[in-house]
Scaffold this active site. Structure first.
Site, PDB file in Angstrom:
ATOM      1  N   CYS B 116       0.889  -1.163   0.000  1.00 28.31           N
ATOM      2  CA  CYS B 116       0.000   0.000   0.000  1.00 28.31           C
ATOM      3  C   CYS B 116       0.924   1.209   0.000  1.00 28.31           C
ATOM      4  CB  CYS B 116      -0.912   0.020   1.222  1.00 28.31           C
ATOM      5  SG  CYS B 116      -1.786   1.590   1.384  1.00 28.31           S
ATOM      6  N   CYS B 119      -0.512   4.387   2.227  1.00 27.11           N
ATOM      7  CA  CYS B 119      -0.567   4.354   3.694  1.00 27.11           C
ATOM      8  C   CYS B 119      -0.221   2.955   4.172  1.00 27.11           C
ATOM      9  CB  CYS B 119      -1.919   4.842   4.207  1.00 27.11           C
ATOM     10  SG  CYS B 119      -3.345   4.149   3.337  1.00 27.11           S
ATOM     11  N   SER B 120      -1.174   2.237   4.769  1.00 26.86           N
ATOM     12  CA  SER B 120      -0.868   0.898   5.272  1.00 26.86           C
ATOM     13  C   SER B 120      -2.089  -0.006   5.164  1.00 26.86           C
ATOM     14  CB  SER B 120      -0.382   0.978   6.718  1.00 26.86           C
ATOM     15  OG  SER B 120      -1.325   1.690   7.499  1.00 26.86           O
ATOM     16  N   CYS B 121      -2.837   0.092   4.041  1.00 24.21           N
ATOM     17  CA  CYS B 121      -3.988  -0.780   3.809  1.00 24.21           C
ATOM     18  C   CYS B 121      -3.530  -2.238   3.859  1.00 24.21           C
ATOM     19  CB  CYS B 121      -4.626  -0.476   2.455  1.00 24.21           C
ATOM     20  SG  CYS B 121      -5.300   1.189   2.357  1.00 24.21           S
TER      21      CYS B 121
END
Lengths: 92, 214
Positions: B116, B119-121
């Site tokens: 991702c 961000c940090s999906c």
């Protein structure tokens, strides 16, 4: 909102500079890819992020790019697929 | 508590240990928001604690169950590849918070790996919290610019004929990679197979573990 594109369609990611909670990374803007999947429509996160309802929902696609084209490096053979909302795409 | 402040871990009225660091800008903001929400009666500290506990109780063993079932039950695998949320629900597992779940299958000819870049999906309901490296600029940059080299560095050397597909998870879709079933596991039961399915193999930066020699 009916989806405008179908699997196999060639699309170009709009090259736009917008402020805010944008879900289309810079590195694919202006690049050409192929629709690999249609996932359905979802409330627009670029509006949800600011307290809106995100409606109407926007169609979301998996768009496939050749890394060789993405990075202008013919030695790269692999593929990158990214989720992109329809309002970022135009026919190529 | 009626004194209007939150006690975080390691902070008691009679401190027994010094806090390790000054609160950062975002930590202060979290404390301020939490206090406001409490004062207004919108949340209780107990609710926050329970939410954190639930979050921390989710681990990659959940995703491993899904993979092991797919390895042993072809009909389930077909349903999983078609409508992952519905198939995962059959196992009694929650995918709450995931709008759309996709399970890409690694095969002899295609290897998927997830990132991702924005961000940090991450499929948290099935894998728990993402590892720090998953959120690092180094991983993001390397995996999208030269995944073959990046995977090699992480110990996955793929045949030239195998196409790598990097999935940049930027929106409402979460990806749980279905790794290849390791050779020599034909005799193993589903529960044993689940033990071979690592977190990294479901992100796509590793293969599933080889079975212990018999």
């Amino acid at each position: 909102m009916p989806n405008r594109f179908k699997e196999g369609d060639a699309v170009r990611v709009k090259f736009e500079i917008r402020p805010g909670h944008i879900r289309t990374p810079m590195y694919v803007r202006g690049k050409t890819g192929i629709i690999a999947a249609y996932y359905g429509s979802f409330p627009n996160p670029e509006k949800l992020a600011y307290g809106g309802d995100g409606l109407p929902p926007v169609p979301l696609y998996g768009v496939r790019f050749h890394l060789s084209q993405l990075w202008s490096d013919p030695s790269l053979k692999d593929i990158l697929q990214m989720d992109i909302y329809e309002h970022w795409l135009e026919p190529a | 508590m009626s004194d209007g402040h939150v006690h975080t871990a390691g902070q008691a009225h009679q401190p027994i240990a010094k806090d390790e660091h000054e609160l950062t800008y975002f930590e202060k903001r979290v404390v301020a928001l939490t206090n406001l929400l409490r004062e207004k009666g919108i949340i209780t500290i107990d609710e926050v604690r329970r939410a954190v506990e639930e979050m921390e109780a989710r681990t990659p063993t959940l995703g491993a169950k899904v993979v092991a079932r797919a390895w042993t039950d072809p009909a389930f695998k077909a349903r999983l590849l078609g409508d992952a949320k519905a198939a995962v629900a059959e196992l009694g597992l929650s995918t709450d918070g995931i709008n759309h779940l996709v399970v890409p299958e690694n095969t002899e000819s295609v290897h998927h790996v997830v990132v991702c870049t924005l961000c940090s999906c991450y499929p948290r309901p099935l894998l728990g919290e993402p590892p720090d490296w998953y959120k690092s600029a180094g991983y993001k940059n390397q995996i999208i610019s030269n995944p073959r080299a990046a995977l090699k560095e992480m110990g996955v050397e793929l045949d030239e004929k195998v196409e790598i597909r990097v999935l940049d998870s930027t929106a409402d879709v979460r990806y749980l990679v279905l790794p290849r079933r390791p050779p020599g596991t034909e005799h193993m039961r589903e529960e044993q197979l689940a033990g071979l399915v690592t977190r990294d193999s479901m992100i796509g930066v590793a293969e599933a573990l080889a079975p212990a020699p018999r």
